[in-house]
Design an enzyme around this catalytic site. Structure first.
Site, PDB file in Angstrom:
ATOM      1  N   ASP B 149     -16.765  38.541   0.353  1.00  0.00           N
ATOM      2  CA  ASP B 149     -17.392  39.746  -0.447  1.00  0.00           C
ATOM      3  C   ASP B 149     -16.538  40.616  -0.781  1.00  0.00           C
ATOM      4  OD1 ASP B 149     -19.670  38.109   0.749  1.00  0.00           O
ATOM      5  OD2 ASP B 149     -20.652  40.112   1.409  1.00  0.00           O
ATOM      6  N   LYS B 213     -23.635  41.290  -5.880  1.00  0.00           N
ATOM      7  CA  LYS B 213     -24.221  41.762  -4.574  1.00  0.00           C
ATOM      8  C   LYS B 213     -24.374  43.297  -5.139  1.00  0.00           C
ATOM      9  CE  LYS B 213     -22.717  42.894  -0.119  1.00  0.00           C
ATOM     10  NZ  LYS B 213     -21.619  42.592   0.986  1.00  0.00           N
ATOM     11  N   LYS B 249     -27.322  38.922  -3.804  1.00  0.00           N
ATOM     12  CA  LYS B 249     -27.256  39.379  -2.717  1.00  0.00           C
ATOM     13  C   LYS B 249     -27.744  40.936  -2.700  1.00  0.00           C
ATOM     14  CE  LYS B 249     -24.706  40.281   1.637  1.00  0.00           C
ATOM     15  NZ  LYS B 249     -23.649  40.103   2.321  1.00  0.00           N
TER      16      LYS B 249
END
Lengths: 265, 313, 491
Positions: B149, B213, B249
């Site tokens: 991430d 995300k 996400k």
């Protein structure tokens, strides 16, 4: 030897020009031969009005106000001529003052009649008055100049184009006014003046599908017939007060348009 | 993104109105649409399905300076078996930790199917030199992270240096190699406008993101529904134009089962059922699981639940 | 990630997520078997009756009165008596308090009204709950505040009530249209005889119970149910001073004709064929939402529905693709289900009309698209429909369909969009979608329509005047401007 004066030929005022009636007909009123407009003259006048309306309605309010003030100037310069054709100097002066009064409204209407609306949500919302389009007017018989001016100015100042039928019995002041209009800065076609028989012309205007509003004057015997015809395209029917002077007279020929837009980043 | 024909220098912007175009977003309408989807009434079977799906897509997360192997080990157990009393409850998708804790997690999750995600690339600010970010990512991969991430450089983005943002995504993606999946965190709360959110989403996807995300979870404004919808619509445009499926996400601020269901409705009605899988959808959360478990047990027993019956890990 | 799926061990595969039915309970509504006419504060037995049904199931809901001209005469007499016996001379501040009461009671009983509205009219509960009821209450609240401030609305004039107002309202927003009519009328000191639409009388009849709770003096509001003949009796009654009508242009014209020469005040809120104009620089996904809201909101039973979509050719394909994709997510079905987006068509007659026009669209050569959706067997239903390849001359581009049917046309330049948009006898509303501010204002200035929604659609507010140009009617409802039709000024 006295000089023989040159007499005027009284004609219609359509699209900024002075044509005779296409029908070739005249009738005698106030000792003069006056054009007796036909159905087709109505058609031509409405067509001229429709063509002229967008530019007039789209002109700046300041410009419309100035042009109408200029009309007052043109009438002022012909006071003696007008005085002979109506109730006299006093009527002319009142007519001029009324033109000036209405001219000043052009750039004030949106603030008085419209505004911002506080809707319950993230939107900017405002209402503005706009001309309804082409307005037909049956001018009153009383006070041939003041009456006509009274009914002509409210639709004009709001940006409409007008087809007016002059007083049948006293049409000369209307034709004189047409000449003043022709020398003012009012674009051709914004005002069209027809002379003739009201009973002939009014139903044609009432049924005309490209006329948006119709001032049929104070309620009279013809109201039911004209209002019935007017319903065919949902015309705004006005029972014009021959001596009214107020912004609400103008409002009768205005549509209110409301615009929404979201407020966001 | 679609390959545009070669244009003279200075004309690189897509000149066609084809998708995905940068375009713009009307904030009010976007928020209204998100609010209307949030009103979907999800009941009974549909609710159980959504709650179980939520668990299956959760990246169970701890990103604290105080994280220790003990804390992460406990969280790993929770991810594998969220409700020890109910074996029908599925595992979470992954756990999400700082790189130092990847080995602990790796060891704990061996053979469970729960993946290990590491935040890297100078998380959470991204305000480090590019080589350090790349090295950060590489080391996390070497420590055994299945998923990375990363954060974009919001400073670069907001000052208009889009090329730098793009370049970093490309280089981080390279560092991920074949094995590790890349999620690109936009930190939407710092981007200021939905226009920027859309632009950053497309930039990240162009750079090679497997997932986009929303947030780091480190600032208050995080995975709001309109932000999620804005990103999902960009993902949808990319799919419509190129056929490429990019995952999404939502992370940050999702603490209640109800919010999770709302997010799933958003995906369902924007991208369709195809995206309702951990391969294309994740919910980043630290404290969401127990609320979902309480709701699930309520659905099964009919009685409202007390937190005392659900383990804090 | 195959292993992950296995590990998760859930039996459900992606795509299995079907929303379970989420019906709003009908228990909150207590219908009587029969309703009379509400005249002079009492229920009066009508001479004739008919059954009103639920369009989503065709089940009869109640028997209601078919008011005869004699019944209408009684209602007008009651309204006249109430007008003379104190309502018109009541201080504005007192009238205001009655209206505030009504607003509050509507808020308190909102769910009950919303459920009944959806039962009798077929509209989705989320719309009656989130749009009709809040707006109806807001309308009363707004006009309540005007009741004692009328002289400030019309400087240099002396506003006075008109007298007895005859009000005839449509079936698309039954209670909301009642609020649009009754609130300004009462605020201005008039009394009312109102006829709800033939197919949707029930919320108006339930409203009578609100009037009871508000202790509104008897005869101030009278409700007579019935078909067009009841409406005609109201229009023809010589003791009615003002007619306010919302409905079709055809009936509006007939009313205008009937009133010719009568001197009665008239306002008409009639049909429309609004253009929704989408430029290629717009916020595309939000424009799609606006288009959907513009034409599928309330099954397209909206006079200002954005039924003509003008798409700039340069954005045509992605726009239509997105629109079709979005249509697939519309949930058509039980109006009482909280997840329903598109409910039932209001009546068999309206369904026939929609079918007939849609058939004409096919025959004239337009391409039809309808998303796959299973329509219930009972009741009146029509799938959301998009026509592409529509020419300006087709009936579906000219006539008001009043159903969930969108016609897509194209344009190249702002000038062309404007010309085509204005090329209609109607002029109620229009939509413009572009990110360019100057173009919005350019378009907004030139569109011949009473409401222009820029980058939004179908927004309503009590403070915002609403009404049409040309054959869409005259007079405005809402805002300060909505007072004028209910006042006279002796000047």
């Amino acid at each position: 030897m006295t000089r023989l004066p040159v007499k005027k030929t009284y004609k219609l005022f359509v699209g900024g020009a002075f044509p005779r009636s296409e029908s070739g007909r005249t009738y005698e009123a106030e000792g003069q031969n006056v054009a007796r407009a036909s159905r087709k003259d109505v058609r031509d006048a409405v067509r001229a009005a429709r063509a002229a309306q967008p530019a007039w309605g789209g002109a700046t309010a300041y410009n419309r106000g100035q042009v109408l003030y200029r009309l007052a100037e043109m009438v002022e310069s012909r006071v003696p001529e007008f005085a002979e054709l109506c109730g006299g100097r006093d009527e002319v002066e009142r007519a001029i003052d009324r033109v000036v009064w209405y001219a000043g409204w052009a750039d004030k209407l949106p603030q008085v009649l419209g505004g911002a609306n506080p809707v319950a949500g993230p939107y900017f919302n405002f209402t503005v008055p706009e001309p309804t389009g082409v307005v037909a007017v049956l001018a009153p018989d009383a006070s041939p100049l003041l009456g006509l001016v009274t009914r002509l100015l409210p639709p004009l100042v709001g940006g409409n184009a007008v087809v007016a039928v002059a007083s049948e019995t006293r049409p000369l002041a209307a034709i004189e006014l047409a000449e003043a209009i022709a020398t003012s800065d009012l674009p051709g076609g914004v005002v069209n003046l027809l002379t003739g028989f009201r009973s002939e012309l009014a139903p044609v205007l009432g049924a005309h599908m490209d006329v948006n509003a119709f001032d049929i004057g104070p309620s009279n015997g013809a109201a039911a017939e004209l209002e019935t015809l007017a319903a065919e395209n949902v015309k705004r029917v006005v029972h014009g007060n021959p001596d009214g002077q107020s912004p609400w007279e103008i409002a009768a020929y205005l549509e209110l348009k409301t615009v929404w837009h979201p407020i966001g980043q | 993104m679609a390959q545009a024909p070669v244009l003279p220098p200075g004309f690189e912007l897509p000149l066609e109105p084809r998708l995905p175009r940068i375009g713009s977003i009307d904030a009010v309408a976007l928020e209204e649409r998100a609010a209307s989807l949030a009103k979907r009434s999800i009941k009974r079977d549909a609710k159980v399905f959504a709650l179980e799906l939520a668990i299956r897509t959760i990246d169970l997360t701890t990103l604290e300076g105080a994280d220790t192997p003990g804390k992460v080990a406990a969280m790993c157990s929770k991810a594998v078996r969220p409700d020890p009393t109910d074996p029908s409850i599925p595992s979470c998708a992954a756990i999400c930790v700082y790189p130092n804790l990847v080995p602990t997690a790796r060891e704990r999750l061996q053979g469970t199917g729960v993946r290990v995600a590491a935040v890297a690339s100078g998380f959470p600010s991204g305000q480090y030199p590019t080589p350090i970010k790349v090295a950060d990512v590489r080391s996390a991969v070497e420590l055994g992270a299945d998923e990375i991430d990363m954060v974009i450089d919001r400073g670069a983005f907001l000052s208009g240096r889009y090329a730098k943002v793009y370049d970093e995504v490309v280089r981080v993606k390279e560092s991920c190699g074949e094995s590790a999946h890349l999620k690109v965190i936009l930190e939407t709360g710092e981007l200021g406008t939905y226009d920027n959110v859309r632009r950053a989403t497309l930039l990240a996807i162009a750079g090679g993101a497997d997932f986009v995300k929303t947030s780091t979870g480190k600032i208050p404004s995080a995975a709001t529904l309109p932000v999620a919808l804005c990103m999902l619509e960009a993902v949808r445009d990319v799919y419509a134009e190129t056929g490429r499926r990019v995952g999404f996400k939502a992370a940050g601020g999702i603490r209640q089962a109800k919010q999770a269901v709302q997010h799933l409705v958003l995906v369902h009605e924007t991208l369709g059922p195809e995206w309702l899988t951990p391969e294309l959808y994740r919910l980043g959360a630290s404290s969401l699981v127990n609320d979902i478990l309480m709701q699930l047990r309520k659905e099964k027993t009919g009685a409202y639940q007390s937190p005392d019956y659900f383990t804090l890990d | 990630m195959a292993e992950l799926d296995r590990a998760a061990g859930s039996p459900a595969a992606p795509g299995d997520w079907t929303y379970a039915p989420a019906p709003e309970s009908r228990d909150i509504v207590h219908l009587r078997e029969r309703y009379g006419l509400f005249i002079g504060g009492r229920w009066v037995e009508p001479s004739e009756t008919y059954a009103t049904i639920s369009p989503s199931s065709e089940e009869p809901l109640a028997v209601v009165g078919q008011a005869s001209p004699a019944d209408v005469e009684r209602a007008v007499a009651a309204a006249r008596a109430a007008f003379a016996d104190g309502w018109s001379s009541l201080p504005g501040s007192e009238r205001a308090k009655y209206l505030f009461r009504i607003a509050r009671i509507l808020q308190e009983r909102a769910r009950e009204f919303a459920v009944l509205e959806s039962m009798n009219g077929g509209k989705p509960i989320k719309e009656s709950r989130d749009v009709d009821l809040p707006l109806a209450a807001a309308h009363f609240f707004y006009y309540a505040g005007w009741a004692d401030k009328l002289e400030y609305a019309f400087p240099n004039r002396t506003p006075k009530p008109v007298g007895v107002a005859g009000q005839i309202i449509p079936w698309n927003f039954p209670l909301l249209m009642l609020a649009w009519k009754v609130a300004p009328a009462l605020a201005c000191g008039n009394t009312v005889v109102l006829k709800p639409a033939e197919t949707t009388p029930l919320t108006a009849l339930l409203f009578c119970d609100v009037l009871r709770q508000a202790e509104l003096p008897a005869g101030v509001v009278n409700i007579v149910t019935g078909d067009g003949s009841t409406g005609a009796a109201i229009v023809d009654n010589p003791d009615v001073d003002k007619i306010a009508f919302t409905g079709s242009t055809e009936v509006g014209k007939a009313i205008q004709r009937r009133l010719a020469g009568s001197g009665k005040k008239l306002t008409l809120e009639l049909g429309g064929k609004a253009a929704n104009i989408v430029f290629d620089d717009c916020a595309l996904d939000q424009a799609v939402e606006g288009i959907v809201n513009g034409i599928y909101f309330n099954q397209g039973h909206v006079c200002c529905a954005g039924s003509r979509l003008f798409a700039q050719e340069s954005i045509y394909e992605p726009l239509v693709d997105k629109l079709k994709m979005r249509l697939e997510t519309l949930r058509v079905g039980d109006p009482l289900d909280k997840n329903t987006d598109v409910g039932a068509i209001n009546s068999a007659m309206q369904l026939d009309k929609i079918r007939e026009l849609v058939e004409s669209g096919r025959e004239e050569g337009a391409d039809i698209y309808q998303p796959p959706c299973r329509l219930p067997e009972k009741g009146y239903w029509f799938a959301p429909t998009v026509f592409t390849n529509v020419a300006q001359s087709y009936r579906i581009a000219q006539e008001e369909i009043f159903g969930p049917v969108l016609s897509v046309l194209t344009f190249r330049t702002p000038e062309e969009a404007l010309e085509k948009a204005n090329n209609t006898p109607y002029g109620l509303s229009a939509g413009v979608w572009t990110e360019k501010g100057s173009r919005i204002l350019w378009m907004a200035q030139r569109l011949r329509a009473g409401v222009v929604w820029a980058n939004t659609y179908n927004r309503f507010d009590p403070t915002s005047p609403f009404g049409g140009y040309k054959e869409s009617g005259f007079g405005r409802e809402g805002g300060l401007h909505g007072l004028e039709p209910y006042l006279r000024f002796d000047e």
